[in-house]
Every structure is written in structure tokens, then in C-alpha cells.
Design an enzyme around this catalytic site. Structure first.
Site, PDB file in Angstrom:
ATOM      1  N   TYR A 157      -2.687   0.231  10.764  1.00  0.00           N
ATOM      2  CA  TYR A 157      -2.619  -0.190   9.360  1.00  0.00           C
ATOM      3  C   TYR A 157      -1.242   0.141   8.788  1.00  0.00           C
ATOM      4  O   TYR A 157      -0.619  -0.683   8.106  1.00  0.00           O
ATOM      5  CB  TYR A 157      -3.719   0.500   8.547  1.00  0.00           C
ATOM      6  CG  TYR A 157      -3.780   0.080   7.093  1.00  0.00           C
ATOM      7  CD1 TYR A 157      -4.315  -1.152   6.719  1.00  0.00           C
ATOM      8  CD2 TYR A 157      -3.323   0.931   6.077  1.00  0.00           C
ATOM      9  CE1 TYR A 157      -4.383  -1.526   5.379  1.00  0.00           C
ATOM     10  CE2 TYR A 157      -3.393   0.563   4.745  1.00  0.00           C
ATOM     11  CZ  TYR A 157      -3.925  -0.672   4.393  1.00  0.00           C
ATOM     12  OH  TYR A 157      -3.993  -1.037   3.064  1.00  0.00           O
ATOM     13  N   SER A 170       0.836  -1.199   0.000  1.00  0.00           N
ATOM     14  CA  SER A 170       0.000   0.000   0.000  1.00  0.00           C
ATOM     15  C   SER A 170       0.871   1.249   0.000  1.00  0.00           C
ATOM     16  O   SER A 170       2.060   1.179   0.348  1.00  0.00           O
ATOM     17  CB  SER A 170      -0.852  -0.019   1.280  1.00  0.00           C
ATOM     18  OG  SER A 170      -1.455   1.230   1.521  1.00  0.00           O
TER      19      SER A 170
HETATM   20  N1  LIG Z   1      -8.833  -0.218  -1.218  1.00  0.00           N
HETATM   21  C1  LIG Z   1      -7.788   0.550  -1.025  1.00  0.00           C
HETATM   22  O1  LIG Z   1      -7.898   1.795  -0.984  1.00  0.00           O
HETATM   23  C2  LIG Z   1      -6.411  -0.051  -0.874  1.00  0.00           C
HETATM   24  C3  LIG Z   1      -5.300   0.789  -0.989  1.00  0.00           C
HETATM   25  C4  LIG Z   1      -4.026   0.249  -0.867  1.00  0.00           C
HETATM   26  C5  LIG Z   1      -3.876  -1.114  -0.605  1.00  0.00           C
HETATM   27  N2  LIG Z   1      -4.979  -1.903  -0.472  1.00  0.00           N
HETATM   28  C6  LIG Z   1      -4.770  -3.328  -0.173  1.00  0.00           C
HETATM   29  O2  LIG Z   1      -5.361  -4.094  -1.193  1.00  0.00           O
HETATM   30  C7  LIG Z   1      -5.627  -5.421  -0.673  1.00  0.00           C
HETATM   31  C8  LIG Z   1      -6.999  -5.873  -1.139  1.00  0.00           C
HETATM   32  O3  LIG Z   1      -7.956  -5.003  -0.589  1.00  0.00           O
HETATM   33  P1  LIG Z   1      -9.236  -4.489  -1.416  1.00  0.00           P
HETATM   34  O4  LIG Z   1      -9.239  -3.018  -1.316  1.00  0.00           O
HETATM   35  O5  LIG Z   1      -9.293  -5.141  -2.737  1.00  0.00           O
HETATM   36  O6  LIG Z   1     -10.394  -5.017  -0.424  1.00  0.00           O
HETATM   37  P2  LIG Z   1     -11.611  -6.022  -0.627  1.00  0.00           P
HETATM   38  O7  LIG Z   1     -12.223  -6.129   0.717  1.00  0.00           O
HETATM   39  O8  LIG Z   1     -12.463  -5.590  -1.778  1.00  0.00           O
HETATM   40  O9  LIG Z   1     -10.914  -7.410  -1.007  1.00  0.00           O
HETATM   41  C9  LIG Z   1     -10.431  -8.278  -0.022  1.00  0.00           C
HETATM   42  C10 LIG Z   1     -11.021  -9.667  -0.226  1.00  0.00           C
HETATM   43  O10 LIG Z   1     -10.498 -10.522   0.793  1.00  0.00           O
HETATM   44  C11 LIG Z   1     -11.568 -11.259   1.413  1.00  0.00           C
HETATM   45  N3  LIG Z   1     -11.175 -11.509   2.810  1.00  0.00           N
HETATM   46  C12 LIG Z   1     -11.201 -10.623   3.832  1.00  0.00           C
HETATM   47  N4  LIG Z   1     -10.696 -11.196   4.945  1.00  0.00           N
HETATM   48  C13 LIG Z   1     -10.359 -12.468   4.606  1.00  0.00           C
HETATM   49  C14 LIG Z   1      -9.757 -13.537   5.320  1.00  0.00           C
HETATM   50  N5  LIG Z   1      -9.425 -13.395   6.622  1.00  0.00           N
HETATM   51  N6  LIG Z   1      -9.504 -14.682   4.662  1.00  0.00           N
HETATM   52  C15 LIG Z   1      -9.830 -14.833   3.341  1.00  0.00           C
HETATM   53  N7  LIG Z   1     -10.414 -13.831   2.616  1.00  0.00           N
HETATM   54  C16 LIG Z   1     -10.654 -12.669   3.241  1.00  0.00           C
HETATM   55  C17 LIG Z   1     -12.766 -10.351   1.287  1.00  0.00           C
HETATM   56  O11 LIG Z   1     -13.984 -11.082   1.351  1.00  0.00           O
HETATM   57  C18 LIG Z   1     -12.530  -9.708  -0.086  1.00  0.00           C
HETATM   58  O12 LIG Z   1     -13.074 -10.501  -1.120  1.00  0.00           O
HETATM   59  C19 LIG Z   1      -5.448  -5.322   0.846  1.00  0.00           C
HETATM   60  O13 LIG Z   1      -4.206  -5.900   1.208  1.00  0.00           O
HETATM   61  C20 LIG Z   1      -5.432  -3.823   1.096  1.00  0.00           C
HETATM   62  O14 LIG Z   1      -4.705  -3.493   2.251  1.00  0.00           O
HETATM   63  C21 LIG Z   1      -6.242  -1.412  -0.630  1.00  0.00           C
END
Ligand SMILES: NC(=O)c1ccc[n+]([C@@H]2O[C@H](COP(=O)([O-])OP(=O)(O)OC[C@H]3O[C@@H](n4cnc5c(N)ncnc54)[C@H](O)[C@@H]3O)[C@@H](O)[C@H]2O)c1
Length: 262
Positions: free
Chosen positions: A156, A143
Site C-alpha cells: 500500500y 494518503s
Molecule cells: N480510510 C482510510 O483510513 C484512508 C486513509 C487514507 C487514504 N485513504 C484513501 O481514500 C480513498 C477512498 O477510500 P475510502 O476509505 O473512502 O474507502 P471506501 O471503500 O469507503 O470507498 C471506496 C469506494 O470505491 C468503490 N470501489 C472499490 N473498488 C472499485 C473499483 N475497482 N472500481 C470502481 N469503484 C470501486 C467502493 O465500492 C467504494 O464505494 C482511497 O484511495 C484510500 O486509499 C483512505
């Protein structure tokens, strides 16, 4: 676009957001995929794609047994595992240190580190032998919060900085067979949620008007979708284009971070 035809890939959290964008892109590029996902509805949605190149495992990344089952599903279905994409994360909705009670600080620390750090380690441990056999790769989702403040709260940010340590140390430990890298995206409107211990399990980052904000204030003045980041994962997963890349993070977060590139 068939650059991943020789790749068998395990993606954690492939049910929505970045993970789902990776699934869609990698299927387009000819990869065979296993997905470890906790949410049964999202698993059903993945299965409704109806692809024989995709196998799903319902489970939790904080369980070693579930990670092991997902690795086994990839190997049993497709004969090998070339790439692990550790992607599941939880956010803290930018809760500052002094806004957390001491009890929340302890419980939030345990929950966020369990998912964002231990989840990646358990996946890497479960996949290490198969990846060594295939001379494969690990890609983690980090991130902007892996490098800068203000991408979340202190918990975080600490977990995502810990991710840098995982990449550097695992690239060293798993060499020369396995390349280990990460992608650091910036903000996107996804289902990203937070720990129950902080009362954040029913909130989603997409409830915040992020897209409008990024259109006005991000470095490239456009609202970024998860799919916009998927190509970088495809590059790192490639058996030919990323052969020299290990121990590093592709920080492509400027597009989703207010005005940092200027
Ligand atoms: N959305 C943002 O702004 C952002 C920014 C930078 C980094 N990220 C990173 O991107 C990655 C993905 O996040 P996202 O934004 O796509 O979120 P998201 O919630 O849309 O996707 C995460 C997925 O993981 C699943 N999940 C959650 N906990 C779980 C567990 N314990 N075991 C198995 N599955 C699980 C959820 O059901 C979901 O389908 C994360 O590591 C997040 O920190 C997100």
C-alpha cells in the site's frame, strides 16, 4: 455554500467513504457530478438522492472502457468536464513484507497497483482531452502512506508513494491547461477493503477500532470523518480559489495519524 456552481466533476468511488463525502459536499456547493462506482447497491443509494445534478456509471476503475464511459456520461449529460477526482483505493491491512508469501507478494502487488495506480492513470487518460478543453483539474486521493511508513504495509505504501509521482509528472505533462494535485487524508473508519489475492476482500478498515484510537492518539485528538476532508477537495476543485495550485499534495493526514504533529 455554492462555490462550485460552475463545475462539472467526475468522482471515482463516490459510493462510500471519502468519495461519498465529496459527492454530498459538492452537490451542496452546486456542482454537477458524475460518479464511477463498482458496487451496485452504492450506485442505487446515490440514485436515491434523486438529484438531476448527479449521473452514475456502474463500472470498474481498472477498465479503460469504464473510465471512458464515465467521462462520456459527464460530457453528454452536462456538456463538459472540469474536474476528475480519482479516489478509488484498496488497502493491504498493514501486511508486512515477511508476512506475505512470495506468491501473495506478486499477486498483491498486481492487484493493489492495478487499482491504486493504474486506476488513476486510466482515469486521467480518459479525461485528459475533456479537461484540456475546459482548462480543468485532476485531484487524486493519496494518503499519509504517501509520505510516511505505518499507514499500511509495504505494498500500500508503495502504491501511495507512486501517487506522488503521478501528481508531479501529470502536472508537468498536462500543463498549462490542466492543474493536477492530490489530497492526502489520514485514517478514517470507512468501507476501505483489500485485494482478494491477500484474502482481504471481505475485511473493511472500519472493523478496526480506528475512531476510538484517533480520539485518544491523533494529533488533534478527534475521530475524523470523511466529511472533514471534503472541504480541501472543494478548494482544489474551485475555478478561482486554487488557480495557482498545481503539482502538489495537500497533506492533511496529521489529524488521522497518531501524534505525528507533536
Ligand atoms: N480510510 C482510510 O483510513 C484512508 C486513509 C487514507 C487514504 N485513504 C484513501 O481514500 C480513498 C477512498 O477510500 P475510502 O476509505 O473512502 O474507502 P471506501 O471503500 O469507503 O470507498 C471506496 C469506494 O470505491 C468503490 N470501489 C472499490 N473498488 C472499485 C473499483 N475497482 N472500481 C470502481 N469503484 C470501486 C467502493 O465500492 C467504494 O464505494 C482511497 O484511495 C484510500 O486509499 C483512505
Amino acid at each position: 455554500m455554492r462555490g462550485l456552481e460552475d463545475r462539472v466533476v467526475l468522482v471515482t468511488g463516490g459510493g462510500s467513504g471519502v468519495g461519498r463525502a465529496i459527492v454530498d459536499r459538492f452537490l451542496d456547493e452546486g456542482a454537477r457530478l458524475a460518479v464511477l462506482e463498482r458496487d451496485a447497491d452504492k450506485v442505487a443509494s446515490l440514485e436515491s438522492i434523486g438529484s438531476k445534478e448527479l449521473v452514475t456509471v456502474t463500472g470498474d476503475v481498472t477498465s479503460y472502457a469504464d473510465n471512458e464511459r464515465a467521462v462520456a456520461a459527464a460530457v453528454e449529460t452536462f456538456g463538459r468536464l472540469d474536474v476528475l477526482i480519482g479516489n478509488v483505493g484498496m488497502w493491504d491491512f498493514s501486511r508486512n513484507l515477511v508476512d506475505l508469501s512470495p506468491g501473495e507478494l506478486e499477486a498483491g502487488f498486481r492487484d493493489l497497483f492495478a487499482v491504486n495506480v493504474l486506476g488513476y492513470l486510466l482515469g486521467a487518460r480518459a479525461a485528459a482531452a475533456a479537461l484540456k478543453r475546459s482548462r480543468g483539474a485532476i485531484i487524486l486521493t493519496l494518503s499519509n502512506a504517501s509520505f510516511y511508513p505505518r499507514g499500511g504495509g509495504v505494498l500500500y505504501t508503495a502504491t501511495k508513494h507512486a501517487g506522488l509521482g503521478l501528481v508531479r509528472q501529470l502536472a508537468y505533462e498536462l500543463a498549462p491547461e490542466v492543474r493536477v494535485n492530490a489530497v492526502a487524508p489520514g485514517a478514517m473508519a470507512t468501507n476501505l477493503t483489500g485485494p482478494k489475492s491477500l484474502g482481504l476482500d471481505r475485511r473493511q478498515i472500519k472493523d478496526i477500532p480506528i475512531q476510538e484510537y484517533l480520539e485518544k492518539h491523533s494529533a488533534l485528538e478527534r475521530a475524523i470523518e470523511p466529511a472533514d476532508y471534503a472541504g480541501t477537495y472543494a478548494l482544489l476543485a474551485s475555478s478561482h480559489d486554487a488557480l495557482t495550485v498545481t503539482g502538489t499534495v495537500f497533506d492533511i493526514s496529521a489529524a488521522g495519524t497518531p501524534h505525528r504533529a507533536r
